[in-house]
Design an enzyme around this catalytic site. Structure first.
Site, PDB file in Angstrom:
ATOM      1  N   ASP A 174      -1.301   7.785  -6.531  1.00 37.03           N
ATOM      2  CA  ASP A 174      -0.946   8.371  -5.241  1.00 37.03           C
ATOM      3  C   ASP A 174       0.015   7.412  -4.543  1.00 37.03           C
ATOM      4  OD1 ASP A 174      -0.791   9.307  -2.616  1.00 37.03           O
ATOM      5  OD2 ASP A 174      -2.886   9.956  -2.584  1.00 37.03           O
ATOM      6  N   ASP A 204      -6.702   9.303  -8.935  1.00 39.47           N
ATOM      7  CA  ASP A 204      -7.755  10.290  -8.707  1.00 39.47           C
ATOM      8  C   ASP A 204      -7.706  11.291  -9.851  1.00 39.47           C
ATOM      9  OD1 ASP A 204      -9.737  11.827  -7.626  1.00 39.47           O
ATOM     10  OD2 ASP A 204      -8.861  11.922  -5.623  1.00 39.47           O
ATOM     11  N   ASP A 253      -4.101   3.911  -6.442  1.00 44.70           N
ATOM     12  CA  ASP A 253      -5.221   4.842  -6.495  1.00 44.70           C
ATOM     13  C   ASP A 253      -4.944   5.915  -7.540  1.00 44.70           C
ATOM     14  OD1 ASP A 253      -7.677   6.192  -5.424  1.00 44.70           O
ATOM     15  OD2 ASP A 253      -6.221   7.722  -4.881  1.00 44.70           O
TER      16      ASP A 253
END
Length: 342
Positions: free
Chosen positions: A236, A99, A97
């Site tokens: 992450d 972000d 992930d």
């Protein structure tokens, strides 16, 4: 068409979208996946749901019009069970992930420049997974401020939490001992071989980053911090190590922005109206200030109390972000025939 006179209820828009045969992708082995949905009513999360077919999933989404829709990266023998022990874990995809709000200078606003930076990191990750681990993967835009990369291979499905964490640390450079990768000259003046673009692993990535910057390969130590920033991927780690993580359903809408969860290629990412099913021109009453930003290919700025005329897809995004509310106009929800291929 959804009329917005007197305000616009996002759930009505989502329900219209899911009733139009949207381009929702079927997760592999759908009967072995757990599904979860966040509903508009009280932002309630509903978990431990299973479907035997894509028809069942689409029927549920058309009926409930979820704010957010997810499926498990894990496969389970009994996905509707409430505990991991009862579910019977059969393996999990490897998930990463990115972000963009973790990138310097990027925050809550969905700015195109920050999305572009996040996309480049995601592409770097896809290329590194294949080059360094031999693992093909797929890249997705999450419909808000991030990107997911998913790898589904035989050996990676069986990895435990610690093995997944170590793979994540490889990309974040956490715990890196640089002296073992790029040694400095010895006391007697012996100069180790400089990194080469053909070197495996991190040496190769540093060398390629140096060439892109015009840095001499024999002098990489002089620019090493910049080069490490170029090869580091801001993922992450907690997401990657979690074998029970949920991924967004491709083709669903992200309730934080009203945009599509979309499969992407590696040739480029250009945020625009193709990411939204909502069309039309509406009035938007701003309740918060927004500095001039480039959003979905358009320049937008807001002052509290002012009413603006703007495209529906921008207005829906800003309303879901808390910058105001749609005050008038009509929103057209596109049918499946108008989609850009995902």
């Amino acid at each position: 068409m959804v009329e917005a006179r007197g305000g616009l209820d996002p759930r009505r828009l989502f329900k219209a979208y899911y009733s139009l045969s949207p381009p929702v992708e079927e997760p592999r082995d759908i009967a072995y996946r757990e599904f979860a949905f966040q509903l508009f009513d009280g932002d309630v999360y509903v978990r431990h749901i299973g479907f035997d077919s894509m028809e069942e999933l689409l029927s549920y989404m058309a009926r409930e019009a979820p704010k957010n829709a997810y499926y498990s990266v894990a496969r389970y023998s009994l996905p509707t069970a409430r505990s991991m022990e009862e579910k019977g874990w059969l393996g999990s995809e490897l998930m990463f992930d990115i972000d963009v709000d973790s990138l310097e200078g990027c925050g809550e606003v969905l700015g195109d420049s920050c999305l572009s930076r996040g996309y480049k990191q995601a592409v770097r990750l896809v290329e590194a997974l294949y080059r360094d681990f031999g693992v093909p993967s797929t890249l997705y835009f999450t419909g808000n401020r991030g990107f997911h990369v998913l790898a589904d291979c035989g050996w990676c499905r069986r990895l435990g939490r610690e093995e997944r964490r170590e793979i994540a640390r490889y990309f974040t450079l956490e715990g890196l001992r640089l002296e073992l990768i790029i040694p400095r000259p010895g006391r007697r003046g012996v100069r180790p071989a400089p990194p080469s673009p053909d070197d495996p692993g991190l040496r190769g990535w540093i060398a390629r980053a140096a060439l892109e910057r015009g840095v001499d390969l024999s002098a990489v130590h002089e620019a090493i911090e910049d080069l490490l920033d170029d090869v580091r991927v801001a993922i992450d780690v907690k997401v990657t190590q979690d074998i029970s993580r949920l991924a967004r359903i491709v083709g669903s809408l992200n309730g934080k922005a009203g945009l599509l969860v979309a499969r992407l290629g590696l040739e480029g990412f250009h945020p625009g109206d193709w990411l939204s099913p909502f069309r039309g021109e509406v009035e938007f009453r701003a309740s918060a200030r927004l500095e001039e930003s480039r959003i979905l290919g358009r320049t937008v700025s807001l002052e509290p109390g002012r009413v603006y005329s703007m495209p529906a897809h921008i207005a829906v995004l800003l309303q879901l972000k808390g910058y105001g509310a749609v005050a008038g106009g009509e929103v057209v929800v596109r049918a499946a025939a108008g989609w850009r291929p995902l």
